[in-house]
Design an enzyme around this catalytic site. Structure first.
Site, PDB file in Angstrom:
ATOM      1  N   SER A  99       0.863  -1.421   0.070  1.00  0.00           N
ATOM      2  CA  SER A  99       0.008   0.026   0.218  1.00  0.00           C
ATOM      3  C   SER A  99       0.956   1.295   0.075  1.00  0.00           C
ATOM      4  O   SER A  99       1.751   0.979   0.661  1.00  0.00           O
ATOM      5  CB  SER A  99      -0.975   0.018   1.305  1.00  0.00           C
TER       6      SER A  99
ATOM      7  N   GLY B  89      -5.349  -0.043  -3.155  1.00  0.00           N
ATOM      8  CA  GLY B  89      -4.971   0.955  -4.267  1.00  0.00           C
ATOM      9  C   GLY B  89      -5.499   0.832  -5.543  1.00  0.00           C
ATOM     10  O   GLY B  89      -5.345  -0.130  -6.329  1.00  0.00           O
ATOM     11  N   GLY B  90      -6.733   1.613  -5.754  1.00  0.00           N
ATOM     12  CA  GLY B  90      -7.346   1.508  -6.978  1.00  0.00           C
ATOM     13  C   GLY B  90      -8.290   0.393  -7.338  1.00  0.00           C
ATOM     14  O   GLY B  90      -8.724   0.328  -8.317  1.00  0.00           O
ATOM     15  N   ILE B  91      -8.448  -0.382  -6.400  1.00  0.00           N
ATOM     16  CA  ILE B  91      -9.290  -1.537  -6.572  1.00  0.00           C
ATOM     17  C   ILE B  91     -10.730  -1.049  -6.545  1.00  0.00           C
ATOM     18  O   ILE B  91     -11.162  -0.671  -5.401  1.00  0.00           O
ATOM     19  CB  ILE B  91      -8.941  -2.650  -5.438  1.00  0.00           C
TER      20      ILE B  91
ATOM     21  N   HIS C 242      -0.644   4.000   0.961  1.00  0.00           N
ATOM     22  CA  HIS C 242      -1.899   4.868   1.617  1.00  0.00           C
ATOM     23  C   HIS C 242      -2.638   5.605   0.568  1.00  0.00           C
ATOM     24  O   HIS C 242      -3.113   6.542   1.145  1.00  0.00           O
ATOM     25  CB  HIS C 242      -0.882   5.524   2.605  1.00  0.00           C
TER      26      HIS C 242
ATOM     27  N   GLY D 136     -10.594   0.723  -0.198  1.00  0.00           N
ATOM     28  CA  GLY D 136     -10.930   1.627   0.867  1.00  0.00           C
ATOM     29  C   GLY D 136     -12.110   2.704   0.485  1.00  0.00           C
ATOM     30  O   GLY D 136     -13.109   2.620   0.807  1.00  0.00           O
ATOM     31  N   ARG D 137     -11.893   3.657  -0.514  1.00  0.00           N
ATOM     32  CA  ARG D 137     -12.664   4.932  -0.768  1.00  0.00           C
ATOM     33  C   ARG D 137     -13.964   4.418  -1.297  1.00  0.00           C
ATOM     34  O   ARG D 137     -15.108   4.854  -0.692  1.00  0.00           O
ATOM     35  CB  ARG D 137     -12.026   5.480  -1.711  1.00  0.00           C
TER      36      ARG D 137
END
Length: 340
Positions: free
Chosen positions: A232, A266-268, A234, A288-289
């Site tokens: 990651s 990351g970007g998934i 972050h 995450g997001r």
């Protein structure tokens, strides 16, 4: 999910645009916040790196009902996904729902749908406190991430986390570069292998280190006694101009050679993205997001719908690449942008 995203757009107005494609372009430099640091090259790089890999479609086979389940770090997962530890909705995501509502909804949705939710840490302390309460509500079926604070604070939080019943403890070592903490007068210092090992030996359970981007650090994490790592940067929020995680995951997985669990974020965004990362060498992914958007937009139901969407997308991608199980997802099912 369209209704969930519409609600999230209203609730996060001014903090996150809930873009059709979450690629870091519209929110570049918006840190603190949901954006990427500086030019957001690291955030954008995560999305672009995944796009560099294509799935090799296969349609002549007998796979019609693939198994999406797997086991990672002792957790039986319906899909190889963990909800990443993102907290601070009150100041990073508009504050239209409380921290307690947000993290409880996310963790409960994960528990109900057969995956694992992670909770975050930070300043102010209600971020970690809300996380501990949420983990208690699901009998410890989650992973609390705690920043490597100096002094008593770290172990005080470990003790509170252990009281929830959890068996895995995350340390986001990439927090050493968080501008948010620095602006609050709470910078976090790095630790070498020996100090990290001394820290891990005092933790009453297995430890997952998040923030590894090189094979050397992956091997150092194993040497320090970690049970697993999260590849990651972050979310592109601590260092500008790092590679996308999809470009480094294979070398890192090869370096540890199954000695410890390897997760990646990351970007998934989709089930196809999940399958790509597994094929590149990850045991599971963290997202995450998109989880934050789904949870802010629809609380537990919104997060559940996102998990169900991921499951459907992953199942379809597995059928169309001839993968009967997660173990079948390897380098043979992907090709890079040059067709190699």
């Amino acid at each position: 999910m369209q209704e969930v995203r519409k609600a999230a757009h209203e609730r996060m107005k001014g903090f996150c645009r809930v873009c059709r494609e979450c690629d870091g372009r519209a929110c570049a430099g918006e840190v603190p916040g949901m954006g990427g640091l500086g030019t957001a090259a690291s955030f954008k790089g995560n999305v672009e790196a995944l796009a560099d890999y294509k799935l090799r479609m296969r349609t002549i086979h007998d796979v019609s009902a693939p198994s999406t389940s797997t086991s990672v770090l002792g957790y039986a997962l319906s899909i190889p996904v963990f909800a990443a530890p993102i907290g601070g909705v009150s100041f990073n995501m508009g504050g239209q729902i409380t921290e307690e509502e947000y993290i409880l909804s996310k963790v409960k949705a994960c528990d109900a749908n057969g995956i694992v939710g992670c909770t975050g840490d930070g300043v102010p302390p209600f971020i970690s406190e809300a996380g501990f309460a949420a983990l208690t509500a699901v009998n410890g079926n989650g992973i609390p991430f705690i920043k490597p604070w100096e002094g008593d604070e770290f172990f005080e939080k470990i003790e509170k986390a252990a009281a929830t019943g959890c068996t895995t403890f995350g340390i986001d070592i990439d927090a050493i570069g968080l501008i948010t903490l620095a602006k609050m007068g709470r910078p976090v210092a790095p630790r070498g292998v020996e100090r990290l090992r001394a820290l891990i030996e005092q933790i009453p359970g297995q430890v997952l280190l998040k923030g590894v981007m090189t094979a050397e650090d992956a091997q150092a994490a194993a040497e320090a006694g970690a049970a697993g790592i999260v590849v990651s940067n972050h979310g592109g929020r601590v260092l500008d101009h790092t590679p996308g995680t999809a470009h480094v995951i294979s070398d890192i997985a090869d370096a540890v050679n199954g000695e410890i669990a390897v997760l990646v974020d990351g970007g998934i965004r989709t089930g196809a993205d999940v399958l790509k990362m597994i094929a590149l060498g990850a045991d599971a992914v963290m997202i995450g997001r998109p989880f934050s958007i789904a949870t802010v937009g629809g609380l537990e139901e919104g997060a559940s719908k996102y998990i169900q969407q991921l499951t459907g997308e992953l199942t379809s991608a597995m059928v169309l690449t001839g993968c009967e199980s997660i173990e079948d997802a390897n380098a043979d099912i992907i090709t890079d942008v040059l067709g190699q």
